[in-house]
Design an enzyme around this catalytic site. Structure first.
Site, PDB file in Angstrom:
ATOM      1  N   HIS A 159      -6.881  44.663  36.476  1.00 30.74           N
ATOM      2  CA  HIS A 159      -8.164  45.252  36.847  1.00 30.74           C
ATOM      3  C   HIS A 159      -9.058  44.329  37.295  1.00 30.74           C
ATOM      4  O   HIS A 159      -9.237  43.375  36.450  1.00 30.74           O
ATOM      5  CB  HIS A 159      -8.855  46.270  35.435  1.00 30.74           C
ATOM      6  CG  HIS A 159      -8.264  47.496  35.378  1.00 30.74           C
ATOM      7  ND1 HIS A 159      -8.604  48.525  34.647  1.00 30.74           N
ATOM      8  CD2 HIS A 159      -7.015  48.054  35.804  1.00 30.74           C
ATOM      9  CE1 HIS A 159      -8.132  49.537  34.735  1.00 30.74           C
ATOM     10  NE2 HIS A 159      -6.933  49.380  35.335  1.00 30.74           N
ATOM     11  N   TYR A 200     -17.355  53.209  31.873  1.00 35.75           N
ATOM     12  CA  TYR A 200     -18.414  53.525  30.586  1.00 35.75           C
ATOM     13  C   TYR A 200     -19.721  54.204  30.944  1.00 35.75           C
ATOM     14  O   TYR A 200     -20.471  54.000  31.976  1.00 35.75           O
ATOM     15  CB  TYR A 200     -18.768  51.990  30.386  1.00 35.75           C
ATOM     16  CG  TYR A 200     -17.720  50.859  29.916  1.00 35.75           C
ATOM     17  CD1 TYR A 200     -17.554  50.773  28.428  1.00 35.75           C
ATOM     18  CD2 TYR A 200     -16.857  50.311  30.631  1.00 35.75           C
ATOM     19  CE1 TYR A 200     -16.521  49.870  27.925  1.00 35.75           C
ATOM     20  CE2 TYR A 200     -15.992  49.428  30.063  1.00 35.75           C
ATOM     21  CZ  TYR A 200     -15.674  49.305  28.826  1.00 35.75           C
ATOM     22  OH  TYR A 200     -14.778  48.498  28.440  1.00 35.75           O
ATOM     23  N   PRO A 222     -15.585  48.382  19.684  1.00 36.85           N
ATOM     24  CA  PRO A 222     -14.608  48.340  20.411  1.00 36.85           C
ATOM     25  C   PRO A 222     -15.205  48.221  21.688  1.00 36.85           C
ATOM     26  O   PRO A 222     -14.535  47.896  22.784  1.00 36.85           O
ATOM     27  CB  PRO A 222     -13.812  49.722  20.021  1.00 36.85           C
ATOM     28  CG  PRO A 222     -14.741  50.649  19.482  1.00 36.85           C
ATOM     29  CD  PRO A 222     -15.448  49.544  18.571  1.00 36.85           C
ATOM     30  N   LYS A 244     -13.097  43.422  22.702  1.00 35.46           N
ATOM     31  CA  LYS A 244     -12.843  41.806  22.121  1.00 35.46           C
ATOM     32  C   LYS A 244     -12.027  41.886  21.024  1.00 35.46           C
ATOM     33  O   LYS A 244     -11.626  40.710  20.393  1.00 35.46           O
ATOM     34  CB  LYS A 244     -14.370  41.486  21.895  1.00 35.46           C
ATOM     35  CG  LYS A 244     -15.026  41.212  23.082  1.00 35.46           C
ATOM     36  CD  LYS A 244     -14.641  40.265  24.198  1.00 35.46           C
ATOM     37  CE  LYS A 244     -15.111  40.560  25.363  1.00 35.46           C
ATOM     38  NZ  LYS A 244     -14.186  39.897  26.292  1.00 35.46           N
ATOM     39  N   TYR A 280     -16.864  39.664  29.713  1.00 32.27           N
ATOM     40  CA  TYR A 280     -15.853  40.721  29.865  1.00 32.27           C
ATOM     41  C   TYR A 280     -14.370  40.092  30.074  1.00 32.27           C
ATOM     42  O   TYR A 280     -13.585  40.490  29.494  1.00 32.27           O
ATOM     43  CB  TYR A 280     -16.195  41.666  30.840  1.00 32.27           C
ATOM     44  CG  TYR A 280     -15.406  43.147  30.658  1.00 32.27           C
ATOM     45  CD1 TYR A 280     -15.867  44.082  29.887  1.00 32.27           C
ATOM     46  CD2 TYR A 280     -14.431  43.358  31.276  1.00 32.27           C
ATOM     47  CE1 TYR A 280     -15.266  45.376  29.707  1.00 32.27           C
ATOM     48  CE2 TYR A 280     -13.656  44.525  31.183  1.00 32.27           C
ATOM     49  CZ  TYR A 280     -14.248  45.446  30.275  1.00 32.27           C
ATOM     50  OH  TYR A 280     -13.371  46.528  30.192  1.00 32.27           O
TER      51      TYR A 280
END
Length: 393
Positions: free
Chosen positions: A72, A202, A294, A298, A386
Site C-alpha cells: 500500500h 479512515y 489500533p 502500531k 505511519y
C-alpha cells in the site's frame, strides 16, 4: 532442560524472536499457555510497516508475504465531506506499508519453527519465573501432558501479552505503569467480500469513526466506533453493515459489498506502557510491556521493533561478548514506544468522536484536520509515523 533463551509466548513477537535467534545459532525454547491451534487462528492486525517487512525478510519468512501481501502506497482520510489521500512514498522517500494479516505472519513463523525442529511447548499451565535477578534464571510449568517441567536458561524473553506471567512476576515497586483508557471501542467484522477500496479509508463522521480495511483482495476488515459499554451480541451483521455505510462517504458507501461475518468482536481502546522493560535477566516485549490503540496499526509493529532490539542485543552478548545492547535495551525500546504511543494517541484523537460537553474539542479536531489538509509538512509527519520511524542507535 537447558537452553540459552527461554521465550514465553508464541505470538508473532515470541515466534519472530525465536526465528531470528535460531538464524544466529542461539538456542531457544518457546513456552505458550494456549494450544497451537488457538494461536494460529487469532485474528489481529493487518498493516505492517516497512521496518517490520524488512525484519521478516531478515528472519527468512518473508517469501509468502511478498507473494500474497498487498503493498500500500497511501491511505485516505474522509472528514467534513472531503477526502485527503496520504501519499506514503511521495512523503517518505519511497517507503510503503504492506497489508498482510497477523494470522498469516503467525502461520509463516510457526511453519518455519516446525521445519527447523525447534522446541515449543503449547498448552503450558502454571508458568512461573524464578531467579530473574541472578545468573541462572529458570521457568517452571506444566506441559500439555500434565508433567512438571523446569527450563534453565541464560535469559528470559517475556512475549506473553498484557495478561501474561512475565510482567506479573515483577515486584510492584520495581515497575511503573502509565495508562489511558478511551471511552469507546472498535467493533470489527471480517467477511469474505471484496474491499470497498484498494487502500484503507479512515472516516471521521458525525456518527463516529469508521475504518475500511482488508486482509486480501477478497477478504475485508471493517470497523466502527462503539461505546465502551456495548457488547458484540447487540450487533447483528445487518446492523453493522447499515452503520458502516452511514459513516463512510456516500460514494464509498454505495460500493460496499456485504456478506456474513467470519469473525466479529469489540476491542476496547487503551494506551499502556510499563517501565522499565528489563529486570535482570528478564526482558519484556510487545503487549507485555505496552499497548497502543489500533488507530495507525502500531501494535504488532511496535512488538517487532522490540524484538529487533532484543535479538541484536542477545547476538552481541553471545557473539561479541558485549552487553551494551542488553544494558540499553529498555532505554532504546522506550524511546520508540513513547513515540508510537504519541502517534497512536494523536491519530485516535483526530479521527474519533469523544463524548464531551461544549463542543470545543470537536472544533479543535476539525481545525486539525483542515490544517493537515493544507500542510505538506503535517502530512509528511503523519506519513513518516505511519510507515515506521527509523531505528535509533
Amino acid at each position: 532442560m537447558r537452553t540459552q533463551v527461554a521465550i514465553i509466548g508464541a505470538g508473532p513477537s515470541g515466534l519472530l524472536l525465536g526465528q531470528l535467534l535460531h538464524r544466529h545459532g542461539i538456542d531457544n525454547v518457546i513456552v505458550e499457555r494456549s494450544a497451537a491451534e488457538h494461536v494460529a487462528a487469532r485474528i489481529r492486525a493487518g498493516v505492517i510497516e516497512q521496518t517490520t517487512i524488512e525484519l521478516l525478510d531478515e528472519a527468512g519468512v518473508g517469501a509468502r508475504m511478498h507473494r500474497e501481501g498487498l503493498p500500500h502506497e497511501g491511505f485516505d482520510l474522509a472528514f467534513l465531506g472531503r477526502h485527503l489521500r496520504i501519499d506514503l512514498p511521495g512523503l517518505t522517500d519511497g517507503k510503503h506499508v504492506m497489508v498482510y494479516g497477523q494470522t498469516e505472519i503467525t502461520r509463516d513463523l510457526m511453519e518455519a519453527r516446525q521445519a527447523a525442529g525447534l522446541p515449543s511447548f503449547y498448552s503450558a499451565a502454571n508458568v512461573s519465573l524464578h531467579d530473574i535477578d541472578g545468573n541462572a534464571p529458570s521457568l517452571r510449568f506444566t506441559d500439555a501432558e500434565g508433567r512438571a517441567q523446569e527450563l534453565h536458561c541464560d535469559f528470559i524473553a517475556g512475549c506473553d501479552g498484557y495478561h501474561g506471567a512475565s510482567r506479573a512476576s515483577i515486584q510492584a515497586d520495581r515497575l511503573r505503569s502509565f495508562e489511558r483508557l478511551y471511552p469507546f471501542g472498535w467493533l470489527g467484522i471480517l467477511a469474505d467480500v471484496a474491499p470497498v477500496s484498494h487502500e484503507l479509508i479512515y472516516a471521521n463522521s458525525e456518527r463516529g469513526f469508521a475504518l475500511a480495511s482488508m486482509r486480501s483482495s477478497t477478504r475485508s476488515r471493517y470497523y466502527v466506533q462503539v461505546g465502551a459499554e456495548e457488547k458484540v451480541e447487540q450487533w447483528s451483521d445487518a446492523a453493522f453493515w447499515d452503520e458502516l455505510r452511514r459513516r463512510l462517504p456516500p460514494e464509498t458507501a454505495a460500493k460496499v459489498q456485504t456478506g456474513p461475518s467470519i469473525e466479529k468482536s469489540i476491542a476496547p481502546l487503551r494506551s499502556f506502557v510499563a517501565e522499565p522493560m528489563r529486570f535482570g535477566r528478564l526482558f519484556l516485549a510487545g503487549d507485555a510491556a505496552h499497548i497502543v490503540p489500533p488507530t495507525g496499526a502500531k501494535g504488532l509493529n511496535l512488538a517487532a521493533s522490540d524484538v529487533r532490539y532484543l535479538s541484536r542485543a542477545l547476538v552481541e552478548h553471545y557473539r561479541e561478548r558485549s552487553d551494551v545492547g542488553i544494558d540499553r535495551y529498555s532505554e532504546r525500546c522506550l524511546r520508540r514506544v513513547w513515540k508510537a504511543e504519541r502517534f497512536s494517541w494523536w491519530f485516535t484523537s483526530l479521527m474519533h468522536r469523544f463524548p464531551e460537553p461544549g463542543g470545543f474539542g470537536q472544533r479543535i479536531q476539525e481545525a486539525e484536520l483542515s490544517y493537515l489538509e493544507g500542510s505538506v509538512a503535517a502530512q509528511t509527519a503523519l506519513a513518516e509515523n505511519y510507515v515506521g520511524l527509523p531505528f535509533e542507535a
